[in-house]
Design a protein around this motif. Structure first.
Motif, PDB file in Angstrom:
ATOM      1  N   LEU A 400       0.835  -1.207   0.000  1.00  0.00           N
ATOM      2  CA  LEU A 400       0.000   0.000   0.000  1.00  0.00           C
ATOM      3  C   LEU A 400       0.871   1.259   0.000  1.00  0.00           C
ATOM      4  CD1 LEU A 400      -2.771  -1.112   2.518  1.00  0.00           C
ATOM      5  CD2 LEU A 400      -3.003  -0.851   0.043  1.00  0.00           C
ATOM      6  N   GLN A 401       1.936   1.245   0.811  1.00  0.00           N
ATOM      7  CA  GLN A 401       2.829   2.411   0.857  1.00  0.00           C
ATOM      8  C   GLN A 401       3.455   2.660  -0.505  1.00  0.00           C
ATOM      9  OE1 GLN A 401       4.611   2.831   5.381  1.00  0.00           O
ATOM     10  NE2 GLN A 401       5.832   1.742   3.904  1.00  0.00           N
ATOM     11  N   GLU A 402       3.945   1.577  -1.115  1.00  0.00           N
ATOM     12  CA  GLU A 402       4.660   1.739  -2.380  1.00  0.00           C
ATOM     13  C   GLU A 402       3.721   2.144  -3.507  1.00  0.00           C
ATOM     14  OE1 GLU A 402       7.053  -1.759  -2.979  1.00  0.00           O
ATOM     15  OE2 GLU A 402       8.310  -1.311  -1.241  1.00  0.00           O
ATOM     16  N   SER A 403       2.433   1.796  -3.373  1.00  0.00           N
ATOM     17  CA  SER A 403       1.490   2.174  -4.428  1.00  0.00           C
ATOM     18  C   SER A 403       0.729   3.451  -4.065  1.00  0.00           C
ATOM     19  CB  SER A 403       0.519   1.018  -4.696  1.00  0.00           C
ATOM     20  OG  SER A 403      -0.136   0.654  -3.498  1.00  0.00           O
ATOM     21  N   GLY A 404       1.107   4.089  -2.941  1.00  0.00           N
ATOM     22  CA  GLY A 404       0.538   5.392  -2.595  1.00  0.00           C
ATOM     23  C   GLY A 404      -0.907   5.347  -2.138  1.00  0.00           C
ATOM     24  N   HIS A 405      -1.323   4.251  -1.485  1.00  0.00           N
ATOM     25  CA  HIS A 405      -2.680   4.158  -0.945  1.00  0.00           C
ATOM     26  C   HIS A 405      -2.662   4.444   0.549  1.00  0.00           C
ATOM     27  CE1 HIS A 405      -3.208   1.865  -4.709  1.00  0.00           C
ATOM     28  NE2 HIS A 405      -4.433   2.345  -4.653  1.00  0.00           N
ATOM     29  N   GLN A 406      -3.566   5.319   1.013  1.00  0.00           N
ATOM     30  CA  GLN A 406      -3.576   5.722   2.413  1.00  0.00           C
ATOM     31  C   GLN A 406      -4.376   4.737   3.249  1.00  0.00           C
ATOM     32  OE1 GLN A 406      -1.862   8.148   3.937  1.00  0.00           O
ATOM     33  NE2 GLN A 406      -0.839   8.331   1.957  1.00  0.00           N
ATOM     34  N   CYS A 407      -3.748   4.214   4.304  1.00  0.00           N
ATOM     35  CA  CYS A 407      -4.466   3.263   5.158  1.00  0.00           C
ATOM     36  C   CYS A 407      -4.172   3.516   6.627  1.00  0.00           C
ATOM     37  CB  CYS A 407      -4.092   1.826   4.801  1.00  0.00           C
ATOM     38  SG  CYS A 407      -2.446   1.354   5.321  1.00  0.00           S
ATOM     39  N   ASP A 408      -5.121   3.103   7.460  1.00  0.00           N
ATOM     40  CA  ASP A 408      -4.880   2.942   8.890  1.00  0.00           C
ATOM     41  C   ASP A 408      -4.653   1.461   9.132  1.00  0.00           C
ATOM     42  OD1 ASP A 408      -5.254   5.581   9.685  1.00  0.00           O
ATOM     43  OD2 ASP A 408      -7.394   5.317  10.106  1.00  0.00           O
TER      44      ASP A 408
END
Ligand SMILES: [Zn+2]
Length: 556
Positions: A400-408
């Motif tokens: 998710l970080q590498e694909s730029g998706h924001q998560c909790d």
């Protein structure tokens, strides 16, 4: 290494806010630029604090743009660094001055906050003076560093009279110096087989011979001690706007801490990437902790490796990345250092810290009061398999970080309505309660992605979440095997089969669900009789069963 900064723009002070899960008794608005100034100082040294110059100390911090510094009341060697009224026998034998008080007064003149450190778990003075207060292992040995090895890593039992000492010590701190806050270190579950703990377990109907019972009891003792200590500390608060901050450090913040969130005033995420935590620990802990409603502080170190690494410096680009990563994840910054026993701050260290904190200071207007705007809730596997960097969560977060998706990062207690998509990586099994919660979430339009054992019942022999649209058949017969996406999922992927290194599941789609990818077995598994080249046997070229299945808004 300033590229990490761009993500800070994803937060906005005018963005949405969500309901807090609870209201803490004393929320804190932390400073952005803290130093955690270790001072574990051997008793075999005279001249402790002999070169301390209050004016120079505070000026050095100020010039490095530090506006909060955690200083020491008591260290892991067990000694005190102020003129104690209650425990003169514990005052460091080489201490040349009322060091802590002078540190606080000099810093306060420059508006630098000074939370006070004291140790709980490890205390060598007490371990030597009162061996009967130490934690006992279930084999009868004393817990911790063996007697003929260096180190103070010997846990005290919180069911012993040590507990009374800690209260007297905290009172002594309040009686002796101005207290901005307290940082209690080495707070661990009190899993102990000493006679006191065994008696108490029996009284509560627990079996001291049962490891699970000891673990449960260990957590209960820790929680109860934290509640008692926070109430005690709060009894010294002078007014609503003059409260001491409270933090209990166990080197990690995860779902185990949720039940006692209101004993804290804020979070400090101790996480030195080069000190055993790695680079994925901070984002996992921080993205979880920030959902619990308290202000957050990331904590790294200035050391080349970890705590106590004297006369070493971190690569400046690494320190920059770590601090900017804190800002980008909605945390403020803390950098660990250890003060030399003479009491003089190291010039090169504060040049390094200053070079990063001057940059942090410039970015603060964009960070103060910011809220993360998040679409995705990623379940932590910590609740299911333990560990502060559980591999299923670490792998999913990295993607998710590498694909730029924001998560909790979330646990099973989380308010799911905050998220458009939930991800259940590999080990998130589903009991009746979680099934109800997730099914309700999906029925209200939420989307869900699950992999491997996630979505199965706790015994892992059937799927427990009908929304996934798959039926479990067996462990995958071939491993490694291969997966190939069908057109709906193929965008951006290389054509052809792709290897899956770990063994997955053979599943069957239920009526109405759509297959998005197929599993391609190899010719045979690698064994002594049948093996192929250096590594895995190649694909036999025929799809065998689904590799990804979509059912409504759910993908397995
Ligand atoms: Zn005990």
């Amino acid at each position: 290494m300033t590229s990490a900064l761009s993500t800070a723009g994803l937060f906005t002070a005018s963005g949405f806010t969500f309901a807090e899960p609870f209201t803490s008794q004393d929320k804190f608005d932390l400073r952005f630029r803290q130093v955690h100034l270790d001072f574990h100082t051997s008793q075999h040294l005279a001249d402790v604090g002999a070169q301390f110059d209050p004016e120079q100390f505070a000026a050095t911090l100020d010039q490095a743009r530090v506006n909060s510094v955690t200083c020491f009341a008591r260290c892991h060697h067990g000694y005190l660094y102020y003129d104690t009224k209650a425990h003169p026998e514990r005052r460091h034998p080489g201490l040349q001055r009322n060091l802590l008080k002078e540190q606080i007064e000099a810093c306060h003149k420059r508006k630098i906050r000074v939370p006070i450190y004291t140790t709980v778990g490890w205390d060598q003075f007490t371990a030597d003076a009162e061996p009967g207060w130490r934690q006992v292992l279930d084999n009868g040995m004393l817990q911790g560093t063996p007697p003929n090895e260096p180190g103070f890593y010997r846990l005290q039992c919180l069911n012993s009279p040590y507990r009374d000492f800690l209260k007297a010590h905290v009172k002594d701190i309040f009686d002796s110096v101005p207290v901005d806050g307290l940082f209690f270190d080495i707070i661990k579950p009190n899993e102990c087989s000493c006679p006191r703990c065994r008696r108490a377990m029996v009284q509560q109907g627990l079996d001291p011979a049962n490891a699970k019972h000891r673990q449960k009891y260990g957590f209960d003792v820790m929680y109860e001690w934290m509640r008692e200590m926070s109430a005690f500390v709060r009894s010294f608060n002078k007014s609503e706007d003059n409260k001491a901050s409270i933090f209990y450090n166990g080197g990690h913040i995860g779902p185990d801490i949720r039940p006692v969130t209101n004993t804290f005033s804020h979070w400090e995420f101790e996480s030195l990437p080069s000190g055993g935590w790695g680079y994925l620990h901070f984002p996992i802990a921080q993205r979880y902790g920030r959902t619990l409603g308290l202000d957050c502080l990331g904590m790294t170190g200035k050391f080349h490796t970890s705590w106590g690494d004297f006369h070493s410096l971190k690569n400046p680009a690494a320190l920059q990345f770590e601090c900017f990563n804190m800002l980008a994840n909605n945390a403020k910054c803390s950098i660990g250092d250890q003060l030399h026993p003479t009491g003089k701050l190291d010039a090169a260290t504060y040049e390094l810290i200053g070079s990063v904190y001057r940059e942090v200071e410039k970015k603060e207007p964009w960070c103060a009061g910011a809220k993360p705007l998040v679409d995705i809730g990623l379940f932590t596997a910590e609740e299911f398999i333990g560990g502060r960097v559980p591999p299923p969560t670490a792998g999913a977060l990295r993607m998710l970080q590498e694909s730029g998706h924001q998560c909790d990062i979330i646990d099973t207690e989380a308010d799911l309505s905050r998220y458009k998509v939930l991800i259940l990586p590999d080990e998130i099994t589903v009991n009746a309660e979680l099934e109800k919660k997730l099914s309700e979430y999906v029925s209200k339009g939420g989307a869900l992605i699950a992999s491997h054992r996630a979505g199965m019942n706790p015994t892992k022999d059937a799927f427990a979440l009908p929304a996934l649209g798959v039926k479990f058949k067996a462990e995958a017969p071939f491993s490694p095997d291969y997966i190939k996406a069908r057109p709906a999922l193929a965008q951006g992927l290389p054509t052809g089969e792709l290897v899956i290194y770990l063994r997955g599941h053979e599943v069957e789609p239920v009526a109405g669900s759509e297959v998005l990818a197929d599993v391609y077995p190899s010719y045979f598994n690698r064994t002594a009789d049948h093996y192929f080249s250096h590594r895995q046997t190649p694909s036999a070229g025929k799809p065998a069963y689904p590799g990804a299945v979509k059912n409504g808004r759910c993908i397995y």
